[in-house]
Design an enzyme around this catalytic site. Structure first.
Site, PDB file in Angstrom:
ATOM      1  CG  ASP A 440     -47.601 -46.938 -19.006  1.00  0.00           C
ATOM      2  OD1 ASP A 440     -46.543 -47.394 -19.469  1.00  0.00           O
ATOM      3  OD2 ASP A 440     -48.701 -46.999 -19.602  1.00  0.00           O
ATOM      4  NE  ARG A 504     -31.104 -52.792 -26.283  1.00  0.00           N
ATOM      5  CZ  ARG A 504     -29.833 -52.644 -25.949  1.00  0.00           C
ATOM      6  NH1 ARG A 504     -29.345 -53.268 -24.884  1.00  0.00           N
ATOM      7  NH2 ARG A 504     -29.033 -51.885 -26.664  1.00  0.00           N
ATOM      8  CG  ASP A 544     -43.790 -51.174 -22.924  1.00  0.00           C
ATOM      9  OD1 ASP A 544     -42.898 -51.987 -23.249  1.00  0.00           O
ATOM     10  OD2 ASP A 544     -44.295 -50.362 -23.723  1.00  0.00           O
TER      11      ASP A 544
END
Length: 749
Positions: A440, A504, A544
Site C-alpha cells: 500500500d 489513476r 487505493d
C-alpha cells in the site's frame, strides 16, 4: 530432375542404376511382404529439393513401395512460380493438389493457412490411407500435415528434425518431431537433440541430408556455364556473380525488412552481377518484395530478380558463385558442399551447424557492415564441407522405411531420463498457507503485508514513503524481499504481489498514469515490471479506492453483494464501484474517482485543480485546512481541549472541538457531511447500488450525516439504500491482496 535439362534426368538415372545393383537382394528381402504405401507431402520448392531424391528412390523400387504424392502450399501459387509443374515434369503422379495458402503474407494469414490445410487434409489422408506419411522440416504447412496425420493414426517420418535455428521455425520443427513416430536426421548434433527431447533412439536414423546425394553427384556437371548464362546473361563468368536469397524472420518482421533493405543497398554499391530470388511466403514477404521493387531491382542492369530456379540449376548457380548472401538454409547447408563463400545475415539460422565457408553478420544493422562482409568473402574458395551428408542418405532412408513394423502399436512412447523419486510431502507443506504479498503506497507511509487466503494479516511492515521514484522502488523491493524471507518461516506460500496506490492506474498494464500531489515522482510509472522481474512473481496494481472496494467484495460487507459502492474517507476521498460483481474501471481508468464529483459550482479549490469537489470539503486535508483557519482566527480552541500551541493542528482537533460544542467547527463538519452526502446521492442516482460502504478513518463520523442527506435528497426508490461503515481495518492492503488471491482461485478480476 528439373525443367530446362535435356534428356533423361541424371538423378533418376542414378537411382535406376542403384536399383539394378540391389534388385536381386531387394526381391529376396521383400518376398512375401506387401508394398509399403508411403505418402510424400510437399509444400514448397525448398522441401521438394529434399523429398525428390527419396521419391525417385521409391519410384525405382515399385515392388517395395507404393508412392502417393500430395502437393499443397506455395507450390500452387503463381507468384511463387507454380512449382508443382516441376513435380509433374519429373513424371510423378500427383494424387492431390490442395490449395491451402491464405494470401496476406502476415502472421494471421499463416495461421489461417494452417487452419485451411487442416480442413482439407482429412479427406485426402482418409482416401489415400497411407502406411507412412513423410514430412519435411519446419514450415507451417508441415505442421498442419503432421497434426492431421497424428490425429488420424497415420505413422509419420519426419526429415531434418532435431536441428536448431532462429525464428518460429524452431518451435514448429520441434512440435513436428513430437508428433512424428520416426525421424531421419542430418547431423550427429540433431540426433543428440532428438534423444534429449525423449524420442526413442531406435526410431531415429542418422541419414544425412537427401539433397546432398544430388549435390555431390551433380557438382561436376560440365554445362554450368550455360546455366549461368541462362539466368545471369552473357559475359558473366564463374565466381564473378552473387546469389542473394533472404527470407523474412516471422518473430522480428520489422528488423528483417530493414536487413533486407540494407543488403540490397550493399549489393548495389558492391556493383557485381547478382541473382536475387524472391523470398518465401512467410509473414513479411510482401513488405520485402515492396522494398525490392521500390529500389528498382527488377530493372537494375546488375540484377536478375526471379521467383524460382529449378533446384538442379540452382545448385549449379550456388556452386559456381563468387558468394551467396542472405539467410536461407541453403547458404549454411548446401553451399558448404561446394566451398562457396556465404554471408549469413541476421538470426534466422542461429544455432545451425556451419562450415568455415560461412561468415555470420548477425547484427546486420548497417550497409557498411554488409558491404565489408562482401568484400571479405567474394571470390574466395573454401574446403568442401560434408557436415550435412555424405551422399548416401536416400539408401539409408529407404532401408529404414522397410524396417518399419506395421504390426507394432501405433502409440509412440517417450524415453524420459531417470529422475530422483519424489520425497514424501511433510505435514508442514500440506498445511502451507496460500498467501499474498500486499503493498500500500500512501501519501505518508509505505506498507507491505503478508495476507492469508482468509484475509488474516500474518505480518505487516511500515516505512515512511520516500520522496523520489528510485528510493521508493528500492524500498518496495527491500520490504517485499524481507517479507518473502519471513513468509518461509511463517509457512506461507506467496502466490503473487498486489499493489494499492494513490492516483489513476491502468491495471491492465500495471502503470500509474497520474499520481496525486501527495506522492511525488509517481506519474507514468510502470510498477509491475520492476517488482515482477525482481521477485519472479505475478503482480497486480490498482488505485487505493478500487482496492477498498475489492477488499469489501472479498472480506467485508460487499461479500455476496452484486452491486455496491465503497467510499474511502481519509487524507483524500476515493472509492470503487462494483456492478454485477465486477469492478468498474472505465474506458480511461477514471471511473469511481468519487472524491472529484463536483457538489458546488463555486466551492473551495481541490488538489485536482478544480473547485467544489467532495474532496475539497470532506477529506482529511480539507478538514485540516479548515481547522488551521479557525485556529489562526483563535476560533478553534474550546474548553476541555488539550491543544498545545506548538502542536500542528489536525482534522481530529476540528472533530474534538465540534464534539465539545464549538459551533464554528460543527458548521464545518456539517458542510463536509452534506457535501459527501450529496455526492453519494448522485452515485445512487447514477449506478443505483444496493449498498454504500464507508471506509477509512473518517467513516464512522460521516455515516450519520450521509444517511440524513440521502433521506432528504435522494429519490424515493433510492432512500432505503443501506449505508454501512466498513469493519475492515486495512482495506487498501486487503484489496491489494484480494487481486492476488482471486487469481489463485481462478476468479475474474
Amino acid at each position: 530432375m528439373f525443367a530446362g535439362i535435356e534428356g533423361r534426368n541424371p538423378h533418376e538415372l542414378y537411382y535406376l542404376k542403384m536399383q539394378r545393383e540391389r534388385e536381386q537382394v531387394e526381391k529376396m528381402e521383400n518376398n512375401g511382404k506387401r508394398k509399403l504405401k508411403v505418402c510424400v507431402a510437399t509444400c514448397n520448392r525448398a522441401d521438394y529439393s529434399k523429398l525428390a531424391p527419396i521419391m525417385f528412390g521409391m519410384k525405382a523400387n515399385p515392388e517395395v513401395f507404393e508412392l502417393e504424392v500430395v502437393v499443397l502450399g506455395s507450390h500452387l501459387i503463381d507468384d511463387y512460380g507454380n512449382t508443382f509443374r516441376m513435380i509433374e515434369q519429373d513424371e510423378f503422379d500427383i494424387g492431390s493438389k490442395l490449395h491451402t495458402i491464405v494470401r496476406g503474407e502476415d502472421e494471421a494469414a499463416m495461421v489461417e493457412s494452417v487452419g485451411l490445410a487442416l480442413v482439407k487434409l482429412p479427406d485426402v489422408l482418409q482416401r489415400l490411407n497411407p502406411d507412412v506419411l513423410i514430412v519435411h522440416g519446419d514450415r507451417f504447412d508441415a505442421l498442419a500435415l503432421a497434426t492431421a496425420a497424428a490425429l488420424m493414426n497415420i505413422r509419420i517420418l519426419h526429415l531434418e528434425g532435431g536441428e536448431v535455428s532462429g525464428t518460429i521455425d524452431d518451435s514448429i520443427r520441434h512440435a513436428i518431431s513430437k508428433l512424428a513416430h520416426y525421424h531421419a536426421c542430418c547431423t550427429r548434433s540433431a540426433e543428440r537433440h532428438l534423444i534429449a527431447m525423449c524420442e526413442d533412439h531406435s526410431r531415429i536414423l542418422l541419414a544425412g541430408c537427401p539433397s546432398y546425394d544430388k549435390l555431390l553427384d551433380a557438382h561436376h556437371r560440365d554445362d554450368y556455364a550455360d546455366i549461368i548464362k541462362a539466368w545471369l546473361g552473357d559475359g558473366v563468368k564463374e565466381q564473378d556473380y552473387i546469389v542473394a536469397l533472404q527470407h523474412p524472420v516471422t518473430t522480428d518482421i520489422k528488423n528483417s525488412i530493414k536487413i533486407y533493405e540494407l543488403m540490397l543497398d550493399a549489393l548495389i554499391s558492391f556493383n557485381k552481377r547478382t541473382l536475387v530470388l524472391f523470398p518465401n511466403i512467410d509473414a513479411g514477404s510482401k513488405e520485402m518484395v515492396r522494398v525490392m521493387r521500390k529500389k528498382g531491382i527488377e530493372q537494375h542492369p546488375n540484377f536478375r530478380a526471379v521467383k524460382h530456379v529449378p533446384f538442379e540449376q540452382f545448385i549449379q548457380l550456388v556452386a559456381h558463385a563468387g558468394c551467396m548472401i542472405g539467410n536461407s538454409s541453403c547458404g549454411v547447408r548446401e553451399a558448404g558442399a561446394f566451398g562457396t563463400p556465404v554471408i549469413n545475415l541476421g538470426t534466422r539460422q542461429t544455432g545451425r551447424e556451419t562450415g568455415e565457408n560461412v561468415l555470420h553478420v548477425r547484427d546486420a544493422d548497417t550497409q557498411n557492415k554488409i558491404y565489408h562482409a562482401l568484400d571479405l568473402q567474394f571470390g574466395k574458395r573454401y574446403p568442401c564441407s560434408k557436415i550435412y551428408g555424405d551422399g548416401n542418405a536416400v539408401p539409408r532412408i529407404l532401408k529404414f522405411l522397410q524396417s518399419i513394423n506395421l504390426d507394432e502399436p501405433l502409440q509412440k512412447t517417450f524415453c524420459f531420463p531417470t529422475v530422483k523419486d519424489c520425497i514424501s510431502q511433510d505435514i508442514d507443506h500440506i498445511l502451507e498457507t496460500q498467501s499474498a504479498l500486499a503493498v500500500d503506497l500512501g501519501g505518508t507511509n509505505l506498507r507491505v503485508a503478508i495476507i492469508s487466503m482468509k484475509g488474516k494479516i500474518v505480518k505487516k511492515y511500515t516505512k515512511s514513503n520516500p520522496k523520489t521514484y528510485e528510493e521508493r522502488i528500492d524500498l518496495i523491493l527491500q520490504m517485499c524481499k524481507k517479507a518473502l524471507d519471513d513468509a518461509v518461516g511463517l509457512n506461507c506460500r506467496v502466490l503473487g504481489v498486489g499493489v494499492s496506490t494513490g492516483g489513476r492506474v491502468n491495471p491492465q498494464e500495471g502503470v500509474v498514469l497520474h499520481s496525486t500531489k501527495l506522492i511525488q515522482e509517481w506519474s507514468s510509472v510502470d510498477i509491475r515490471t520492476p517488482i515482477s522481474n525482481a521477485l519472479h512473481l505475478p503482480v497486480w496494481v490498482d488505485n487505493d479506492g478500487n482496492c477498498a472496494a475489492l477488499a469489501e467484495r472479498k472480506f467485508g460487507h460487499g461479500k455476496g453483494v452484486e452491486n455496491f459502492a465503497t467510499i474511502i474517507t481519509g487524507t483524500g476521498i476515493g472509492g470503487g464501484i462494483v456492478q454485477h460483481n465486477e469492478l468498474i474501471h472505465g474506458s480511461t481508468f477514471c471511473a469511481a474517482e468519487l472524491g472529484h464529483i463536483m457538489v458546488s459550482l463555486d466551492g473551495p479549490e481541490c488538489m485536482c485543480g478544480s473547485r467544489g469537489c467532495i474532496e475539497a470539503y470532506a477529506s482529511g486535508i480539507a478538514l485540516q485546512r479548515e481547522a488551521k483557519r479557525l485556529n489562526d482566527e483563535d476560533l478553534l480552541f474550546t474548553e476541555g481541549m488539550a491543544l498545545k500551541k506548538e502542536d500542528p493542528v489536525s482534522a481530529i482537533d476540528l472533530i474534538n472541538a465540534a464534539r465539545l460544542g464549538n459551533s464554528k467547527a460543527d458548521a464545518v463538519l456539517r458542510t463536509a457531511g452534506a457535501a459527501l452526502g450529496v455526492g453519494i446521492t448522485n452515485i445512487l442516482h447514477m449506478v443505483n447500488p444496493s449498498m454504500v460502504i464507508l471506509s477509512g478513518v473518517l467513516a464512522s463520523f460521516y455515516e450519520s450525516p450521509v444517511r440524513q442527506i440521502i433521506s432528504q435528497r435522494a429519490l424515493t426508490s433510492a432512500k432505503d439504500i443501506q449505508v454501512l461503515t466498513s469493519d475492515l481495518e486495512e482495506p487498501a492492503l486487503l484489496g491489494a491482496a484480494s487481486m492476488v488471491l482471486d487469481y489463485a482461485t481462478r476468479r475474474t478480476y
